[in-house]
Motif scaffolding. Structure first.
Motif: not given
Ligand code: FAD
Length: 456
Positions: A73-85, A145-155
Motif C-alpha cells: 500500500s502507499p505510504e500513509k500520513k499518520w496524523e492523530m484524528k480527534p475521532q477514535y479509530s 491502543v488504536e492500530n493507527d496510533v501503534c503504527m504511527s509510533a513504530i514508524n
C-alpha cells in the motif's frame, strides 16, 4: 591444510546440525544485483512487519546490515484524528515492553491509550461471571491502543533507523531456494509487480493471513473459517473492560476513554449484517436460561460464601452496559478464521505474525503473538550475527520456529476450544462451563495464574 576444529565445523555444517558460521561471503555478480541486494528483506508492512523492520534497525549487532521493508500500500500520513479509530488492539504487558525497547511506547503514551485495570467476563446463558481487578492482579490487564496510533509510533522510530522502506511495492512472486541452492548461493529473489527484482539472504514474511510467501514455501497450513464476522464499532458508554460469551460468539467492550469504548462482536455473518444497521439500543437480547443451572449456581455460590466469605465468593459485578449511541461511520465487519503454519521457516525465509498464525480475536492475542515472534526472531538473528553466521542460517531459524511454536500453539488451541465451548446453549455444556467459571472466579491464585499464562 584444514585444521581439526574447522574440519569439524565444516562436517557438522554439511550435516546441518550446527550453525554454518562462514561469515557473510556470498558472491554477487553484477552491479545492479548488488544495488538491489539486501541482507534482510521484510515483506509486508502491517503492524508486525513494520515492528520487525524497526527492531532490526535499532539492533546494534545488525547495524552494518542492509535491511529493506516492502509494503504494497502507499505510504500513509499518520496524523492523530480527534475521532477514535474503530480498529484497536488490546496489547499485553510483553507487547508494551517490546514496544518500549524499540522506542515506540513513548509515542503511544504521548498520543493516547487506555490501561485496562478491571475486566469482567460473563456467560450469556447463566449468571456465571469472572472478574479480574486490582485486588487479584498486580499489573494492568492490557492496554487498548488504536492500530493507527501503534503504527504511527513504530514508524516514527523506524524513520530514525537506516532501514530502507519502499511503499506501493506489490510483490508478485518469490524464488525460494531449496537446501542445496541456498547452500550454494544463499539468495532469495523477490519479483515486484512493476518488474523490479530484489535479492536477499533472509526474507521475512509478514504478509498477513493470506501470505503468498507461506504458499510459495509449500508448507502445510491448518486452517478453518469460524463462519463468523468480527463487527467493530465505537459506542459511547462508561465501562470497565467487559466481555460476554453469547451462543453466537463473544462480544467485548474495551474502554478507550471515560465515555467511549471499542466494541468487538464476533457473530454469524447474518447477525453481523444486522448489527451493522441496527439501532444500538436493540443490541442486547435474552438467551436461553436453565432452572437446573441457576439452582446449581446458587448452591455453589452459597457453599463458596461459607468457605471463602461472601465478598470473595460473589465479587463486584458490572451490569450489562447499555449502548445508547455509536460514533457514526465506526461500524465495520471482518471475517474471522483460524490458521497455523506447520513450519515457520525454510531455507533463507521465516514467517512472522498473521502469515504464520491466525487466531480468533476473543482474547485479543493476534498482534501480541506477532510482536512476540518479532522479538524472538530479532534475538536469534542477533545471535547469528554475533556468532559470525549467515543471517538466514537454518540452525538459528529453527530455534526461532520451535521457541515460537511452543509458545503460540497451546494458546491458539485454548482460544479455539473456548470459542467452541461457548458456541453452544446445550444445557449440560452450559452447566459445566458455569461451574468452571464460578470456581475459577472464587480462586484468586488460579486467576493470577491464568493472567500470567495469558500474558503475551
Ligand atoms: C476484529 C479484530 C479484532 C482484533 N483485535 C485484536 C486485539 O485486541 N489484540 C490483538 O493482539 N490482535 C487483535 N486482532 C488481530 C490483529 O489485528 C492481527 O493479528 C494483526 O493485525 C496482524 O498483523 P500482521 O502485520 O501480521 O498482518 P497484516 O496486518 O495483515 O499486514 C500484512 C501486510 O502485508 C502487506 N502485504 C500483503 N501482501 C503483500 C504483497 N504481495 N506485497 C507487499 N505487501 C504485501 C499488506 O498490505 C499488509 O500491510 C484483531 C483482529 C480482528 C479482525
Amino acid at each position: 591444510m584444514v585444521s581439526k576444529v574447522s574440519g569439524n565445523i565444516l562436517r557438522s555444517a554439511l550435516l546441518n546440525d550446527v550453525p554454518k558460521c562462514f561469515g557473510n561471503t556470498r558472491n554477487l555478480h553484477n552491479n545492479m544485483e548488488k544495488k538491489r541486494f539486501y541482507d534482510i528483506i521484510v515483506a509486508g508492512g502491517g503492524m508486525v512487519g513494520t515492528a520487525m523492520a524497526c527492531s532490526l534497525g535499532v539492533n546494534s549487532k545488525l547495524s552494518n546490515r542492509k535491511i529493506l521493508l516492502l509494503e504494497e500500500s502507499p505510504e500513509k500520513k499518520w496524523e492523530m484524528k480527534p475521532q477514535y479509530s474503530n480498529r484497536v488492539s488490546a496489547l499485553g504487558g510483553h507487547s508494551k515492553t517490546f514496544l518500549g525497547a524499540i522506542g515506540a511506547w513513548d509515542h503511544i503514551e504521548s498520543a493516547r491509550f487506555k490501561a485496562v485495570k478491571k475486566m469482567q467476563i460473563w456467560d450469556a446463558n447463566s449468571d456465571a461471571v469472572i472478574t479480574f481487578n486490582d485486588e487479584n492482579l498486580e499489573k494492568d490487564i492490557a492496554y487498548i491502543v488504536e492500530n493507527d496510533v501503534c503504527m504511527s509510533a513504530i514508524n516514527k522510530e523506524l524513520k530514525k533507523t537506516p532501514v530502507e522502506v519502499v511503499y506501493g511495492a506489490k510483490i508478485k512472486s518469490y524464488d525460494l531456494p531449496n537446501e542445496e541452492e541456498y547452500r550454494k548461493n544463499g539468495l532469495v529473489h523477490l519479483h515486484l509487480q512493476d518488474g523490479t527484482t530484489y535479492s536477499c539472504n533472509l526474507l521475512i514474511g509478514a504478509d498477513g493471513a493470506n501470505s503468498k510467501i507461506r504458499n510459495t514455501m509449500g508448507v502445510q497450513y491448518l486452517s478453518w473459517s469460524y463462519k463468523q464476522m468480527g463487527v467493530v464499532a465505537t459506542p459511547t458508554n462508561n465501562i470497565v473492560a467487559w466481555q460476554r460469551f453469547l451462543p453466537t460468539g463473544p462480544v467485548a467492550l474495551l474502554p478507550l476513554t471515560d465515555d467511549l469504548s471499542s466494541l468487538v462482536w464476533s457473530t454469524s455473518s447474518d447477525e453481523a449484517k444486522m448489527l451493522l444497521e441496527l439501532n444500538p439500543e436493540s443490541f442486547w437480547k435474552n438467551y436461553p436460561r436453565y432452572e437446573l443451572v441457576e439452582n446449581v449456581t446458587r448452591r455453589l455460590s452459597d457453599v463458596m460464601a461459607t468457605i471463602l466469605g461472601p465478598t470473595v465468593a460473589a465479587g463486584p459485578r458490572q451490569l450489562q452496559p447499555s449502548i445508547s449511541s455509536i460514533i457514526e461511520g465506526s461500524r465495520a465487519a471482518f471475517p474471522l478464521g483460524f490458521g497455523h503454519s506447520t513450519r515457520y521457516v525454510g531455507h533463507g525465509v521465516a514467517l512472522i505474525g498473521d502469515a504464520a498464525h491466525r487466531i480468533h480475536p476473543l482474547a485479543g492475542m493476534g498482534v501480541n503473538l506477532g510482536f512476540g515472534d518479532v522479538n524472538c526472531l530479532q534475538r536469534k538473528l542477533s545471535e547469528a550475527a554475533y556468532g559470525g553466521c549467515e543471517l538466514g542460517d537454518h540452525h538459528y531459524l529453527l530455534q526461532y520456529e520451535s521457541e515460537r511454536q511452543r509458545h503460540n500453539l497451546p494458546r491458539m488451541i485454548v482460544i479455539d476450544a473456548l470459542q467452541k465451548l461457548y458456541g453452544t446453549s446445550a444445557m449440560p455444556v452450559v452447566l459445566l462451563r458455569t461451574l468452571g467459571l464460578q470456581l475459577t472466579d472464587a480462586l484468586r491464585p488460579l486467576k493470577k495464574m491464568i493472567m500470567k499464562e495469558a500474558a503475551l
